[in-house]
Design a protein around this motif. Structure first.
Motif, PDB file in Angstrom:
ATOM      1  N   LYS A  18       0.806  -1.217   0.000  1.00  0.00           N
ATOM      2  CA  LYS A  18       0.000   0.000   0.000  1.00  0.00           C
ATOM      3  C   LYS A  18       0.841   1.271   0.000  1.00  0.00           C
ATOM      4  O   LYS A  18       0.413   2.310  -0.516  1.00  0.00           O
ATOM      5  CB  LYS A  18      -0.929   0.017   1.221  1.00  0.00           C
ATOM      6  CG  LYS A  18      -1.983  -1.080   1.226  1.00  0.00           C
ATOM      7  CD  LYS A  18      -2.922  -0.963   0.032  1.00  0.00           C
ATOM      8  CE  LYS A  18      -4.010  -2.016   0.060  1.00  0.00           C
ATOM      9  NZ  LYS A  18      -4.884  -1.966  -1.139  1.00  0.00           N
ATOM     10  N   THR A  19       2.028   1.209   0.597  1.00  0.00           N
ATOM     11  CA  THR A  19       2.827   2.427   0.757  1.00  0.00           C
ATOM     12  C   THR A  19       3.916   2.589  -0.300  1.00  0.00           C
ATOM     13  O   THR A  19       4.427   3.687  -0.511  1.00  0.00           O
ATOM     14  CB  THR A  19       3.506   2.447   2.135  1.00  0.00           C
ATOM     15  OG1 THR A  19       4.400   1.322   2.237  1.00  0.00           O
ATOM     16  CG2 THR A  19       2.466   2.388   3.248  1.00  0.00           C
ATOM     17  N   VAL A  67       9.327  -1.189   6.095  1.00  0.00           N
ATOM     18  CA  VAL A  67       8.056  -1.290   6.814  1.00  0.00           C
ATOM     19  C   VAL A  67       8.247  -2.041   8.127  1.00  0.00           C
ATOM     20  O   VAL A  67       7.706  -1.658   9.165  1.00  0.00           O
ATOM     21  CB  VAL A  67       6.992  -1.992   5.948  1.00  0.00           C
ATOM     22  CG1 VAL A  67       5.758  -2.338   6.779  1.00  0.00           C
ATOM     23  CG2 VAL A  67       6.603  -1.114   4.770  1.00  0.00           C
TER      24      VAL A  67
END
Length: 235
Positions: free
Chosen positions: A66-67, A74
């Motif tokens: 998602k990022t 992460v």
């Protein structure tokens, strides 16, 4: 006769000495960082297998999707956030706790940069098996070093202490929530996730005994069940 000095780390007094205790400290430091590095390598192998990740790996992968960040970065960010959650539950971090935040993520990204994608079950199944076994080796190494649990395990033991609920129940609740969230974000859940959950406890117990470092006073190699490290492995 050896001389020693003492220092406090994570609420514990450690002997920094020439002689037996000094040698044990050196061995513990080596075990800690080898264990954390291998943990990151094992997590990367699970990613490359494409057959499912360990519970926190599912969350890390989902967030990475998602990022746009790497899964290792992460992992570092999530570890730091979880470590902040130790403040209200009054957990004390050790050297191993802080090192865990950074070393695993860096080792994971480094391994992913070196190990290419694998196609076909003939290559993916051995990667999965190697990742799970290596994760057990890594867990035994860094826990036996006795420098404190990782942020995620410390959250579990802290909640166990505050709530009075069993380690098994607290761990299950956290990991179910983590896997569900990661899956919804796009993380990989599969047969590897199930095999990891079944195998990691026995593997970590075995390697914890194999890599146990004698204690500073009695010379015992046991990790007391009452310690956070011992509680982590109770299933």
């Amino acid at each position: 006769m050896s001389q020693s000095t003492t220092t406090t780390l994570g609420g514990r007094t450690l002997s920094i000495a020439s002689g037996r205790h000094g040698r044990h400290l050196t061995r513990r430091l080596v075990q800690l960082y080898v264990g954390l590095t291998l943990y990151g390598v094992s997590s990367a192998l699970l990613v490359r297998s494409g057959l499912g990740l360990e519970p926190w790996g599912v969350l890390h992968q989902g967030l990475a999707e998602k990022t746009g960040l790497t899964i290792g970065v992460v992992s570092i960010i999530v570890g730091a956030v979880v470590l902040l959650l130790w403040i209200p539950i009054r957990q004390r971090p050790g050297l191993g706790t802080v090192s865990n935040v950074f070393a695993i993520g860096l080792a994971m990204d480094g391994t992913l940069a070196l190990v290419p994608d694998v196609h076909g079950l003939a290559g993916r199944i051995p990667l999965l098996a190697a990742g799970i076994v290596l994760n057990g080796v890594a867990t035994g190494l860094y826990i036996a070093a006795r420098f404190g649990p990782g942020p995620r395990d410390g959250l579990m033991t802290g909640l166990h202490r505050l709530t009075g609920r069993s380690i098994r129940l607290v761990r299950t609740a956290i990991e179910v929530a983590v896997v569900a969230t990661g899956f919804l974000l796009g993380g990989s859940v599969g047969v590897g996730t199930v095999l990891y959950a079944l195998a990691i406890g026995p593997l970590a117990q075995f390697f914890l005994r194999w890599f146990a470092v004698p204690g500073p006073e009695s010379g015992s190699t046991a990790v007391a069940p009452a310690t956070p490290e011992g509680a982590i492995l109770r299933r």
